[in-house]
Design an enzyme around this catalytic site. Structure first.
Site, PDB file in Angstrom:
ATOM      1  N   GLU A   6     -74.804   0.782 -79.635  1.00 54.12           N
ATOM      2  CA  GLU A   6     -75.305  -0.006 -78.508  1.00 54.12           C
ATOM      3  C   GLU A   6     -76.799   0.254 -78.335  1.00 54.12           C
ATOM      4  OE1 GLU A   6     -71.708  -0.599 -75.312  1.00 54.12           O
ATOM      5  OE2 GLU A   6     -72.952   1.177 -75.088  1.00 54.12           O
ATOM      6  N   CYS A   7     -77.592  -0.777 -78.302  1.00 56.88           N
ATOM      7  CA  CYS A   7     -79.021  -0.707 -78.019  1.00 56.88           C
ATOM      8  C   CYS A   7     -79.697   0.332 -78.914  1.00 56.88           C
ATOM      9  CB  CYS A   7     -79.261  -0.450 -76.539  1.00 56.88           C
ATOM     10  SG  CYS A   7     -80.925  -0.891 -75.998  1.00 56.88           S
TER      11      CYS A   7
END
Length: 436
Positions: free
Chosen positions: A327-328
């Site tokens: 994520e990210c």
């Protein structure tokens, strides 16, 4: 039965977090059990809440969560004496289009729970106008109750008197006024506050904030303004599926942006979580069946991540047979390379073709609704995932197959589609919940 309050403000940066932490610690010093929550998609503040109260804090989010999920999360306050929900941004700030149960505004949570709002007002550069702002917030949405205000950063006794008089004329209670006090300022960086676990003196800072606020704020009056509250039974709990039975979770200063409710939901569904530190050159647990790299600050540690051959080799070996999701910041580390703010290019793990750069910062911020084009750990193709994106990186290349069709809160399709290649997947948004 607990006493419920919401701590909000007209805008960001006026002292909501400091006041929340100070109230929580001051009441805890008086022997009260205090439970905190964070309204909106903030993965940093709950750790500060936990440091102040000794109890885990979670996010509640009206754009991404339905009322049942919010009721389920808030029910952890059933054994508390005081329950505080800290808002995000300004009281009514959310998105233009309504989500699952609201726009993401703090006011949604206050109205949903029936809790009065304590406003933090910074009257710097103004005097009587502060009362007009407070009165406007009080009257903007019927059904919302304003308990009163705490003034922050007042310049002088004369300044305080002017503002207090105007607020009294408007029929708004003033619980206290805080002079400027540098010793209780929380350090910041580009994605918000420096994380609680990175601050060795965080306990002393919160204690000083509690002492200072207790000296200048009528704690008893604030407590009397709270609503008597007991949680209602939740019809629905969280709609969160664990990504696997045994989850290897990257966890250190570079990989720390995890919503607490997600980890609790995974464990509640029977999943086991083992943590490892890429910064310590650790590889994921070989016995795990899925690896999850959350966001954080890889851009501040890119050189070390690039040099940690055991981590990179272990992650690549893991991904040969089992799913890996980022994520990210975790997504960036799964990519080919990351260029830091000084322009130095660092080789990442290469499981995906993504290349990002912080040399030319560009803010990406907002809620995201993604419809998966392919499976990712815990979610089938076609699943509709709600999350939030916040980073300053620029995409140099995103050559792999898209993971999802991603919309912003207005419904517009955006370019940050996520990626998939082999067993690796990644998204720029942090997952909050799946639509039912």
């Amino acid at each position: 039965m607990a006493a419920g309050l919401v701590i909000s403000a007209p805008a960001s940066g006026v002292g909501k977090t400091t006041l929340t932490l100070a109230l929580a610690r001051a009441w805890r010093h008086r022997g009260l059990n205090v439970q905190c929550f964070k309204s909106g998609p903030d993965y940093i503040d709950p750790a500060f809440h936990a440091a102040a109260t000794g109890r885990a804090s979670v996010n509640v989010d009206s754009w991404a969560m339905d009322r049942g999920a919010i009721a389920h999360l808030v029910s952890r306050g059933v054994d508390a004496d005081v329950v505080l929900a800290e808002g995000s941004m300004g009281l009514f700030d959310g998105v233009a289009a309504r989500g699952v149960s609201g726009t993401g505004a703090t006011a949604d949570i206050a109205e949903m729970l029936g809790w009065p709002v304590v406003l933090v007002i910074d009257p710097s550069g103004q005097a009587q106008t502060a009362a007009a702002i407070a009165a406007g917030l009080r009257d903007y949405r019927p059904g919302l109750k304003l308990a009163g205000v705490v003034l922050n950063r007042v310049a002088s006794p004369r300044h305080q008197d002017l503002v207090r008089h105007a607020l009294n004329e408007a029929g708004i209670a003033v619980f206290g006024a805080l002079p400027r006090h540098a010793e209780i300022s929380l350090p910041k960086r580009h994605l918000g506050l420096v994380q609680a676990e990175e601050q060795a003196e965080i306990g002393k800072l919160i204690d000083e904030a509690a002492r200072f606020v207790a000296e200048h704020v009528d704690l008893d009056a604030v407590l009397r303004s709270a609503a008597s509250w007991s949680p209602q039974p939740a019809v629905n709990g969280l709609n969160v599926t664990p990504p696997g039975q045994r989850i290897a979770l990257a966890r250190d200063a570079a990989f720390s942006f995890v919503y607490p409710h997600m980890l609790e939901a995974w464990r509640g569904a029977g999943a086991e979580i083992s943590t490892f530190s890429p910064l310590a050159d650790e590889a994921p647990d070989a016995s795990a069946d899925v690896c999850w790299l959350p966001g954080g600050y890889p851009e501040l540690h890119a050189g070390k991540i690039a040099a940690n051959a055991h981590f990179r080799g272990g992650l690549r070996a893991f991904a040969e047979t089992r799913p890996v999701h980022g994520e990210c910041g975790g997504y960036m580390v799964l990519g080919t390379a990351l260029t830091d703010a000084e322009g130095a290019r660092h080789e990442m793990t290469g499981l995906l073709g993504l290349e990002t750069s912080f040399a030319k910062r560009r803010m990406h911020l907002g809620y995201r609704l993604a419809e998966l084009a392919a499976p990712m750990p815990g979610h089938r193709p076609g699943a509709r995932l709600r999350g939030h994106e916040f980073h300053y990186s620029t995409i140099i290349a995103q050559p792999d197959m898209p993971l999802a069709v991603v919309h912003d809160a207005t419904g517009a399709v955006i370019a940050e589609t996520g990626s998939r290649r082999g067993h690796a997947t990644g998204t720029f948004f942090h997952l909050i919940a799946e639509d039912r």
